[in-house]
Enzyme design. Structure first.
Site, PDB file in Angstrom:
ATOM      1  N   GLY A  93       0.798  -1.225   0.000  1.00  0.00           N
ATOM      2  CA  GLY A  93       0.000   0.000   0.000  1.00  0.00           C
ATOM      3  C   GLY A  93       0.829   1.274   0.000  1.00  0.00           C
ATOM      4  N   GLY A 121       2.359   2.510  -2.670  1.00  0.00           N
ATOM      5  CA  GLY A 121       2.510   3.064  -4.024  1.00  0.00           C
ATOM      6  C   GLY A 121       3.792   2.612  -4.693  1.00  0.00           C
ATOM      7  CB  SER A 135       3.503  -4.482  -3.580  1.00  0.00           C
ATOM      8  OG  SER A 135       2.321  -3.884  -3.185  1.00  0.00           O
ATOM      9  CB  ALA A 149       2.892  -4.655 -11.059  1.00  0.00           C
ATOM     10  CB  ALA A 150       6.586  -6.394  -7.495  1.00  0.00           C
ATOM     11  CG  ASP A 155       2.249  -0.039 -11.180  1.00  0.00           C
ATOM     12  OD1 ASP A 155       2.636   1.058 -11.626  1.00  0.00           O
ATOM     13  OD2 ASP A 155       1.698  -0.168 -10.073  1.00  0.00           O
TER      14      ASP A 155
END
Ligand code: PMV
Length: 296
Positions: free
Chosen positions: A83, A85, A88, A90-91, A132
């Site tokens: 949370g 920004g 996370s 997409a990672a 992202d």
């Protein structure tokens, strides 16, 4: 059993203004999320959090990679604050796609991994821009412009690597609410907002030029100017301002909030690792979590 990793990201320039068609600049971080997967009789995700979405996301990634067999996601190790920004979701999606690729010896291209992660992002974010998952796959610096009928995403060759220090405010901003608040302010005063957008357009143009030339002093100055506009539209917070001020007093070339604001993280630019370390420890001394990453 096989592993895979995806990078986190930070917005260097343009949060909120990209919503109105301006160009944003994003950097992939060295830190990210690593997962372990293994073949299984059926799909399984070892989490209680967002279980339904995680399962749908796994199925979407498998579909995109053409895998029918069951997959168990065993371990998830995140170096990114959730949370904040820092991209996370997409990672995580890229990490899962890479781990599946390894487990089944698929030999998929980076582009296929990136596309599979995009399918997962659609589950969490509806109509994501794709920035992202691009940063999470490739890292580096990425230039992004939202366009009807297909966003423009390009990788930017930078002249000189640099360091980004991240300070975590400890509060969580809700992107959807902040975007809505900015839109409301825009509707209340169109003239003012169009002036802000005009100023930002010049900043992003100069930033692309300065990054291309390796003029980090200029990049830092432009980050400061971008922050003035973010303050003006009302998305900065007391904590973010404190992190920015500590960074600037400890040798940052420039600093700003990153992502939607209202909490989340601030970033500072450093020209080398020694300076990045100094800024990061000063932020920690002020009571915030912090880390740094080499870009490029
Ligand atoms: O907080 P993040 O990383 O999801 O960034 C939000 C960026 C905004 O420009 C505020 C919203 C958007 O969709 O571009």
């Amino acid at each position: 059993m096989a592993k895979g990793k995806g990078f986190g990201k930070t917005i260097l320039f343009g949060e909120h203004f990209v919503v109105y068609g301006k160009t944003g600049i994003v950097a992939g971080l060295e830190k990210g999320i690593e997962v372990e997967v293994e073949k299984s009789d059926e799909d399984e995700v070892a989490t209680n959090e967002y279980k339904r979405e995680r399962m749908e996301s796994l199925k979407a990634i498998k579909r995109a990679l053409g895998v029918d067999a069951g997959v168990r996601i065993k371990n998830v190790h995140s170096e990114l604050p959730a949370g904040g920004g820092l991209g996370s979701s997409a990672a995580l999606a890229v990490a899962i796609a890479r781990a599946i690729d390894n487990e089944f010896d698929l030999g998929k291209s980076e582009k296929k991994i990136c596309d599979a992660a995009y399918e997962s992002e659609r589950i969490f974010h509806g109509t994501p821009s794709g920035i992202d998952n691009t940063a999470a796959t490739y890292g580096g610096v990425i230039v992004f412009t939202k366009r009807e009928g297909g966003n423009v995403i390009k990788r930017l060759r930078i002249k000189k690597p640099f360091y980004i220090v991240i300070g975590i405010s400890g509060k969580q901003g809700i992107t959807k609410e902040l975007v809505g608040m900015v839109r409301k302010r825009k509707e209340e005063n169109e003239k003012w907002f169009s002036n802000v957008l005009k100023k930002y357009a010049q900043i992003s143009k100069n930033a692309l030029d300065a990054l291309g030339k390796g003029d980090l002093k200029k990049v830092g100055k432009l980050m400061d100017e971008n922050q003035i506009l973010l303050r003006e539209i009302g998305v900065s917070t007391k904590e973010l301002e404190e992190i920015i001020s500590v960074a600037n007093k400890n040798g940052a070339l420039g600093a700003k909030l990153t992502g939607a604001g209202g909490g989340g993280c601030a970033i500072a630019l450093a020209e080398n690792e020694e300076k990045a370390k100094k800024i990061s420890s000063a932020i920690k001394k002020a009571g915030y979590r912090s880390f740094y990453s080499k870009i490029g």
